[in-house]
Design a protein around this motif. Structure first.
Motif, PDB file in Angstrom:
ATOM      1  N   GLY A  47       0.782  -1.228   0.000  1.00 29.96           N
ATOM      2  CA  GLY A  47       0.000   0.000   0.000  1.00 29.96           C
ATOM      3  C   GLY A  47       0.813   1.275   0.000  1.00 29.96           C
ATOM      4  N   PHE A  48       2.133   1.171   0.181  1.00 34.65           N
ATOM      5  CA  PHE A  48       2.966   2.366   0.234  1.00 34.65           C
ATOM      6  C   PHE A  48       3.149   2.991  -1.140  1.00 34.65           C
ATOM      7  CE2 PHE A  48       4.073   0.945   4.407  1.00 34.65           C
ATOM      8  CZ  PHE A  48       4.430   2.102   5.074  1.00 34.65           C
ATOM      9  N   ILE A  49       3.090   4.323  -1.171  1.00 35.05           N
ATOM     10  CA  ILE A  49       3.422   5.088  -2.362  1.00 35.05           C
ATOM     11  C   ILE A  49       4.920   5.356  -2.250  1.00 35.05           C
ATOM     12  CG2 ILE A  49       3.026   7.184  -3.687  1.00 35.05           C
ATOM     13  CD1 ILE A  49       0.492   5.083  -2.433  1.00 35.05           C
ATOM     14  N   VAL A  50       5.688   5.006  -3.277  1.00 39.17           N
ATOM     15  CA  VAL A  50       7.139   5.102  -3.225  1.00 39.17           C
ATOM     16  C   VAL A  50       7.621   6.117  -4.260  1.00 39.17           C
ATOM     17  CG1 VAL A  50       9.303   3.820  -3.432  1.00 39.17           C
ATOM     18  CG2 VAL A  50       7.266   2.697  -2.495  1.00 39.17           C
ATOM     19  N   PHE A  51       8.456   7.055  -3.818  1.00 38.89           N
ATOM     20  CA  PHE A  51       9.050   8.066  -4.679  1.00 38.89           C
ATOM     21  C   PHE A  51      10.552   7.793  -4.776  1.00 38.89           C
ATOM     22  CE2 PHE A  51       5.219   9.986  -3.046  1.00 38.89           C
ATOM     23  CZ  PHE A  51       4.688  10.621  -4.150  1.00 38.89           C
ATOM     24  N   PRO A  52      11.039   7.294  -5.922  1.00 40.71           N
ATOM     25  CA  PRO A  52      12.470   7.022  -6.073  1.00 40.71           C
ATOM     26  C   PRO A  52      13.205   8.191  -6.729  1.00 40.71           C
ATOM     27  CG  PRO A  52      11.272   5.986  -7.852  1.00 40.71           C
ATOM     28  CD  PRO A  52      10.251   6.698  -6.993  1.00 40.71           C
ATOM     29  N   ALA A  53      14.413   8.457  -6.287  1.00 41.89           N
ATOM     30  CA  ALA A  53      15.247   9.491  -6.906  1.00 41.89           C
ATOM     31  C   ALA A  53      16.655   8.933  -7.104  1.00 41.89           C
ATOM     32  CB  ALA A  53      15.303  10.733  -6.035  1.00 41.89           C
ATOM     33  N   THR A  54      17.163   9.057  -8.316  1.00 39.69           N
ATOM     34  CA  THR A  54      18.510   8.609  -8.647  1.00 39.69           C
ATOM     35  C   THR A  54      19.402   9.835  -8.741  1.00 39.69           C
ATOM     36  OG1 THR A  54      17.557   6.781  -9.875  1.00 39.69           O
ATOM     37  CG2 THR A  54      19.859   7.295 -10.327  1.00 39.69           C
ATOM     38  N   TYR A  55      20.609   9.746  -8.171  1.00 38.70           N
ATOM     39  CA  TYR A  55      21.476  10.922  -8.115  1.00 38.70           C
ATOM     40  C   TYR A  55      22.924  10.560  -8.408  1.00 38.70           C
ATOM     41  CZ  TYR A  55      22.520   8.885  -3.604  1.00 38.70           C
ATOM     42  OH  TYR A  55      22.897   8.008  -2.617  1.00 38.70           O
ATOM     43  N   THR A  56      23.682  11.585  -8.802  1.00 38.03           N
ATOM     44  CA  THR A  56      25.135  11.525  -8.930  1.00 38.03           C
ATOM     45  C   THR A  56      25.660  12.809  -8.303  1.00 38.03           C
ATOM     46  OG1 THR A  56      25.012  10.289 -10.980  1.00 38.03           O
ATOM     47  CG2 THR A  56      27.084  11.417 -10.534  1.00 38.03           C
ATOM     48  N   THR A  57      26.595  12.680  -7.376  1.00 38.69           N
ATOM     49  CA  THR A  57      27.147  13.858  -6.711  1.00 38.69           C
ATOM     50  C   THR A  57      28.655  13.896  -6.864  1.00 38.69           C
ATOM     51  OG1 THR A  57      27.335  12.715  -4.598  1.00 38.69           O
ATOM     52  CG2 THR A  57      25.284  13.888  -5.016  1.00 38.69           C
ATOM     53  N   CYS A  58      29.206  15.093  -6.753  1.00 37.82           N
ATOM     54  CA  CYS A  58      30.641  15.305  -6.924  1.00 37.82           C
ATOM     55  C   CYS A  58      31.352  15.515  -5.592  1.00 37.82           C
ATOM     56  CB  CYS A  58      30.878  16.522  -7.809  1.00 37.82           C
ATOM     57  SG  CYS A  58      30.054  16.404  -9.390  1.00 37.82           S
ATOM     58  N   GLU A  59      30.625  15.833  -4.590  1.00 32.86           N
ATOM     59  CA  GLU A  59      31.184  16.090  -3.269  1.00 32.86           C
ATOM     60  C   GLU A  59      30.102  15.796  -2.252  1.00 32.86           C
ATOM     61  OE1 GLU A  59      30.355  20.831  -3.127  1.00 32.86           O
ATOM     62  OE2 GLU A  59      32.073  20.162  -4.259  1.00 32.86           O
ATOM     63  N   THR A  60      30.372  16.046  -1.005  1.00 31.05           N
ATOM     64  CA  THR A  60      29.362  15.803   0.022  1.00 31.05           C
ATOM     65  C   THR A  60      28.121  16.620  -0.314  1.00 31.05           C
ATOM     66  OG1 THR A  60      31.052  15.425   1.665  1.00 31.05           O
ATOM     67  CG2 THR A  60      28.856  15.947   2.483  1.00 31.05           C
ATOM     68  N   THR A  61      26.993  15.951  -0.420  1.00 37.69           N
ATOM     69  CA  THR A  61      25.764  16.592  -0.879  1.00 37.69           C
ATOM     70  C   THR A  61      24.578  16.050  -0.093  1.00 37.69           C
ATOM     71  OG1 THR A  61      26.726  16.677  -3.082  1.00 37.69           O
ATOM     72  CG2 THR A  61      24.389  17.050  -2.949  1.00 37.69           C
ATOM     73  N   ARG A  62      23.585  16.878   0.086  1.00 37.59           N
ATOM     74  CA  ARG A  62      22.345  16.483   0.743  1.00 37.59           C
ATOM     75  C   ARG A  62      21.312  16.173  -0.333  1.00 37.59           C
ATOM     76  NH1 ARG A  62      20.603  16.427   5.673  1.00 37.59           N
ATOM     77  NH2 ARG A  62      18.451  16.788   6.221  1.00 37.59           N
ATOM     78  N   VAL A  63      20.813  14.946  -0.323  1.00 35.76           N
ATOM     79  CA  VAL A  63      19.791  14.500  -1.275  1.00 35.76           C
ATOM     80  C   VAL A  63      18.466  14.459  -0.522  1.00 35.76           C
ATOM     81  CG1 VAL A  63      19.041  12.631  -2.786  1.00 35.76           C
ATOM     82  CG2 VAL A  63      21.484  13.091  -2.510  1.00 35.76           C
ATOM     83  N   THR A  64      17.448  15.126  -1.050  1.00 34.69           N
ATOM     84  CA  THR A  64      16.147  15.194  -0.395  1.00 34.69           C
ATOM     85  C   THR A  64      15.054  14.777  -1.373  1.00 34.69           C
ATOM     86  OG1 THR A  64      16.902  17.053   0.945  1.00 34.69           O
ATOM     87  CG2 THR A  64      14.535  16.707   0.840  1.00 34.69           C
ATOM     88  N   VAL A  65      14.149  13.932  -0.916  1.00 36.16           N
ATOM     89  CA  VAL A  65      12.954  13.566  -1.678  1.00 36.16           C
ATOM     90  C   VAL A  65      11.767  14.077  -0.868  1.00 36.16           C
ATOM     91  CG1 VAL A  65      11.540  11.711  -2.607  1.00 36.16           C
ATOM     92  CG2 VAL A  65      14.037  11.505  -2.647  1.00 36.16           C
ATOM     93  N   LYS A  66      10.935  14.921  -1.481  1.00 34.94           N
ATOM     94  CA  LYS A  66       9.770  15.464  -0.790  1.00 34.94           C
ATOM     95  C   LYS A  66       8.513  15.070  -1.543  1.00 34.94           C
ATOM     96  CE  LYS A  66      11.777  19.309   1.616  1.00 34.94           C
ATOM     97  NZ  LYS A  66      11.581  20.686   2.032  1.00 34.94           N
ATOM     98  N   PHE A  67       7.444  14.875  -0.794  1.00 31.29           N
ATOM     99  CA  PHE A  67       6.164  14.523  -1.405  1.00 31.29           C
ATOM    100  C   PHE A  67       5.042  15.055  -0.526  1.00 31.29           C
ATOM    101  CE2 PHE A  67       7.451  11.062   1.349  1.00 31.29           C
ATOM    102  CZ  PHE A  67       6.310  10.846   2.112  1.00 31.29           C
TER     103      PHE A  67
END
Length: 144
Positions: A47-67
């Motif tokens: 029943g869960f709604i899933v939001f996937p995000a694929t990323y590539t970073t060059c340095e320390t980075t904050r990845v955020t998925v919002k819904f």
């Protein structure tokens, strides 16, 4: 005399070619372009709604998925965030609404520096969930 000697040294240094040698194992730095992409949301069997995000970073980075649920008023943004070293991967955020109603969802993802400067943001993605009439099963995000 002292002045002309200094001037001669400066001219000699300015016109002398400089050779920089590197260790054999060292490689030239490759250009890096940070990126983030929001995949198509889906509803898992629990029943869960899933939001996937694929990323590539060059340095320390904050990845955020919002819904957020567009059918709930007022509705704030929920989601997940994590800070990680340079690299690539996929992160997930999800939620479940076991109220027997279909819901319309919207989500997006961002890359930010650890201090909060925005690097990249995805376009918003939209999803309409099937009604969940039972309690939600335990969510286990897909393996990355």
């Amino acid at each position: 005399m002292k002045r002309s000697l200094i001037a001669a040294v400066v001219v000699a240094l300015a016109t002398t070619p400089v050779v920089v040698s590197t260790a054999a194992s060292a490689q030239a730095a490759e250009p890096c372009t940070p990126s983030i992409a929001m995949g198509k949301p889906f509803q898992d069997p629990g029943g869960f709604i899933v939001f996937p995000a694929t990323y590539t970073t060059c340095e320390t980075t904050r990845v955020t998925v919002k819904f957020r649920d567009r059918d709930v008023t007022p509705s704030g943004w929920a989601g997940s965030a994590g800070t990680g070293p340079a690299g690539s991967g996929t992160t997930y955020a999800g939620t479940c609404a076991p109220d027997g109603k279909a819901h319309r969802w919207v989500g997006y993802a961002t890359l930010k520096t650890p201090t909060g400067t925005l690097i990249a943001q995805t376009p918003k993605v939209y999803f309409k969930s099937a009604p969940v009439v039972r309690n939600c099963a335990l969510w286990s995000p897909p393996a990355t």
